[in-house]
Write a protein that holds these residues in place. Structure first.
Motif, mmCIF file in Angstrom:
data_model
loop_
_atom_site.group_PDB
_atom_site.id
_atom_site.type_symbol
_atom_site.label_atom_id
_atom_site.label_comp_id
_atom_site.label_asym_id
_atom_site.label_seq_id
_atom_site.Cartn_x
_atom_site.Cartn_y
_atom_site.Cartn_z
ATOM 1 N N PRO A 1 -50.867 -10.749 13.971
ATOM 2 C CA PRO A 1 -49.389 -10.954 13.257
ATOM 3 C C PRO A 1 -48.931 -12.297 13.829
ATOM 4 O O PRO A 1 -49.006 -12.779 15.103
ATOM 5 N N VAL A 2 -48.184 -13.218 12.916
ATOM 6 C CA VAL A 2 -47.724 -14.342 13.330
ATOM 7 C C VAL A 2 -46.561 -14.264 13.970
ATOM 8 O O VAL A 2 -45.440 -13.495 13.464
ATOM 9 N N ARG A 3 -45.970 -14.988 15.049
ATOM 10 C CA ARG A 3 -44.881 -14.868 15.681
ATOM 11 C C ARG A 3 -44.360 -16.045 15.849
ATOM 12 O O ARG A 3 -45.099 -17.262 15.670
ATOM 13 N N TYR A 4 -43.034 -16.387 16.394
ATOM 14 C CA TYR A 4 -42.259 -17.834 16.313
ATOM 15 C C TYR A 4 -41.798 -17.650 17.528
ATOM 16 O O TYR A 4 -40.984 -16.551 18.156
ATOM 17 N N ALA A 5 -41.855 -18.806 18.359
ATOM 18 C CA ALA A 5 -41.262 -19.107 19.875
ATOM 19 C C ALA A 5 -40.953 -20.435 19.856
ATOM 20 O O ALA A 5 -41.368 -21.500 19.128
ATOM 21 N N VAL A 6 -39.912 -20.710 20.950
ATOM 22 C CA VAL A 6 -39.588 -21.932 21.228
ATOM 23 C C VAL A 6 -39.898 -22.102 22.954
ATOM 24 O O VAL A 6 -39.625 -20.961 23.445
ATOM 25 N N GLY A 7 -39.762 -23.225 23.508
ATOM 26 C CA GLY A 7 -40.034 -23.394 24.956
ATOM 27 C C GLY A 7 -38.857 -23.783 25.389
ATOM 28 O O GLY A 7 -38.063 -24.664 25.100
ATOM 29 N N GLU A 8 -38.169 -22.983 26.543
ATOM 30 C CA GLU A 8 -36.966 -23.201 27.304
ATOM 31 C C GLU A 8 -37.314 -23.566 28.606
ATOM 32 O O GLU A 8 -38.205 -22.963 29.317
ATOM 33 N N PRO A 9 -36.658 -24.924 29.248
ATOM 34 C CA PRO A 9 -36.819 -24.839 30.526
ATOM 35 C C PRO A 9 -36.312 -23.811 31.417
ATOM 36 O O PRO A 9 -35.348 -23.079 31.062
#
Length: 621
Positions: A58-66
């Motif tokens: 399954p495709v998931r979505y994310a961001v990178g945070e410090p």
């Protein structure tokens, strides 16, 4: 063009296209897709990257945070860790990733210790028992030991003991410890990643009072004094040519016989990624302590695995994408620092002789200055590495060059240490030259604005975006962005004139672009096994006189055995009382004027320019 796609990351909203893996490669286990870039505002990419395969999970979505709050002082020390945060599809700045449903990931969906071990070709249980890895951080993590034990239990590792893990303040005492912090993910990352690659190493956590040069330098010296054989520093602050670090701080990161690792940073070449914040600017300099020629500067990579856990490919970690493409969402610039491996030519320090002599150094354009990049390892937070941290509410996936540094420190310890090298980093370059099979060559991508794209194509893309309302001057030079007459946003890519003027020619600089062999973003490459850490300095043994007495001539003999086929050329005897003797052979005599206990140290230089040392305590009656 000098770029390729691997199991990587694609901007949310971009099509995830089907494609073909390289011949012989199997379907990737942790599948993150970097979208192939076909055009930007009408400018066509001349040679697009190969398309990635369609994810099987399954495709998931994310961001990178410090992971740590950025300090307000631009020259302050920062931690270099980023966490993966899942978000909804369509979130600006998000990336798509997928994990095979039949593949055992970590508890948070990232890489496991087994993944790291298989990818880098090491056996974490094979050695390291004689080594102590020093970890330098600031403030106190009251849950450091319990979190490490939770990590150990999950992966079937032994429970920590009072000798396998120790925690002290910057002066070496167990109390009082610094003020507690809830920002503990960095500490958990550092100690758990070392334990992942070196099961039997001792870990010494030294907690500085605060993130100031003076406190961290004190902690550094304390770690070595208490027996650290390797030290990892997952932090840094930009060089300030107008206010260089003091000699005391510089000496703290220079301990012969102790490899000292330092992360290069999480915001790209010269920290240019801060310019994507809108009102931000690059730092126009690399980060210290990684820019010191006395440390091992560790850059970051994006790692792709096959279904059997072996390395498929490894590129320079740069979430901004080629030509800063990922900063644009649905045709609009979204801003925000996205994360990329740091580095660049030092503005202050001279490069070591062995770095200047390595093939590829001249193409960095550093001109004798230190190139901030010696070796690299995993830093991509989207695949990342799973750690356990109480204040983060359990298991999280972490990346950043804060991960790369302790991984390298742990592998160096697993290899058994540096063998008494005066300058530990020299072994990396000697083994790179003599044993290239001990490294995987990171040849794709880059940590500047263009991220491995050739500068003319990058300039054409940028020029085509000049009328999109973002204030681009339109001359194709990213170093001139935000100000047609200058570089208000700071320097962003090494292949362009630094004054923001129009590009002339195609100077594909290895300062911020990867290519075959040595380059700035990845240094000599990433480890394949432990061979790159094998000592190459002369092995030194010392024989002391029996029944030594003061007032009588005493003779000390030393043997220098070369590990690289060179011949010993110089022996320097340090008698421990402020006097030295330099000889061309391994025998020297000295008369002590009074009784006492002296530390005799002998340093041997060989014909390859390498130095090794050993020391013994001499009791004179």
């Amino acid at each position: 063009m000098r770029r390729k796609v691997v199991v990587g990351i694609a901007a949310a909203g971009a099509a995830i296209g089907a494609g073909v893996l390289p011949a012989g490669a199997s379907s990737p286990a942790v599948h993150v897709v970097r979208a192939s870039v076909s055009s930007h505002a009408g400018a066509t990419v001349s040679s697009p990257r190969p398309a990635a395969t369609t994810p099987s999970g399954p495709v998931r979505y994310a961001v990178g945070e410090p992971l740590c709050a950025q300090p307000k002082n631009p020259y302050a020390i920062r931690c270099f860790a980023m966490k993966r945060v899942n978000v909804a599809k369509g979130t600006p700045g998000a990336f798509a990733y997928s994990v095979r449903p039949d593949y055992a990931t970590g508890p948070a969906g990232g890489f496991t210790p087994g993944d790291i071990a298989t990818a880098y070709g090491v056996n974490p249980a094979s050695g390291g028992g004689s080594q102590t890895v020093g970890i330098i951080d600031w403030n106190n993590d009251p849950h450091a030991l319990s979190d490490l034990n939770t990590f150990d239990r999950h992966y079937g590792l032994p429970t920590e003991t009072s000798t396998s893990f120790r925690k002290v303040n910057q002066n070496g005492a167990t109390s009082p410890l610094p003020s507690n912090t809830t920002d503990t993910g960095e500490i958990s990352l550092d100690i758990e990643s070392v334990r992942a690659v070196c099961n039997h190493c001792k870990i010494l956590l030294v907690e500085a009072t605060a993130a100031y040069d003076s406190d961290l330098a004190t902690a550094e010296n304390t770690a070595v004094k208490l027996g650290a054989t390797e030290v990892s520093n997952s932090f840094g602050g930009p060089e300030d040519p107008n206010s260089p670090r003091s000699n005391a701080v510089l000496k703290a990161y220079n301990h012969p016989g102790v490899p000292i690792m330092a992360s290069t940073g999480d915001n790209g070449w010269f920290d240019w990624d801060f310019a994507n914040d809108g009102n931000g600017s690059s730092d126009n300099a690399p980060n210290f302590p990684s820019s010191s020629p006395n440390v091992v500067a560790v850059g970051g990579t994006a790692l792709a695995l096959n279904s059997n856990g072996t390395r498929q490919e490894e590129d320079v970690w740069n979430e901004n994408g080629a030509d800063d493409d990922n900063a644009v969402f649905d045709g609009e610039w979204i801003g925000g620092a996205m994360g990329a491996s740091g580095g660049g030519c030092s503005t202050t320090y001279t490069a070591t002789t062995w770095q200047q002599q390595v093939a590829g150094y001249t193409k960095t354009g550093c001109g004798g200055k230190r190139m901030t990049g010696d070796i690299a390892a995993l830093a991509d937070p989207y695949t990342g590495f799973d750690i356990y941290d109480t204040y983060s509410h359990g298991w999280i996936t972490i990346g950043g060059t804060s991960l790369a540094s302790p991984l390298i420190a742990g592998m160096w310890a697993l290899a058994g240490g540096d063998g008494g090298a005066v300058s530990p980093s020299q072994a990396l370059y000697t083994n790179f030259t003599n044993h290239p099979s001990s490294l995987y060559d990171v040849w794709a991508g880059g940590n500047g604005w263009c991220a491995g794209d050739d500068s003319q194509n990058c300039a054409a893309i940028l020029s085509a975006e000049s009328n999109d309302g973002h204030g681009h001057p339109g001359n194709g030079n990213p170093n001139g962005l935000n100000d047609p007459a200058g570089d208000a946003g700071g320097e962003k890519d090494c292949s362009f004139p630094r004054d923001g003027s129009t590009l002339v020619g195609d100077p594909f600089s290895l300062e911020c672009n990867a290519d075959y062999g040595y380059d700035g973003p990845s240094g000599v490459g990433v480890p394949t096994g432990l061979g790159v850490f094998a000592p190459t300095n002369p092995k030194v043994t010392i024989t002391l006189p029996s029944s030594p007495k003061h007032g009588k001539k005493l003779t000390v003999t030393a043997t220098g055995t070369s590990r690289v086929g060179a011949q010993p050329t110089k022996y320097v005897f340090d008698w421990g009382n402020g006097t030295t003797s330099t000889k061309s052979t391994g025998s020297a005599s000295h008369t002590y004027s009074k009784a006492g206990t002296y530390l005799v140290k002998v340093t041997v230089t060989d014909s390859a320019g390498q130095k090794g040392f050993a020391s013994k305590t001499l009791v004179v009656k």
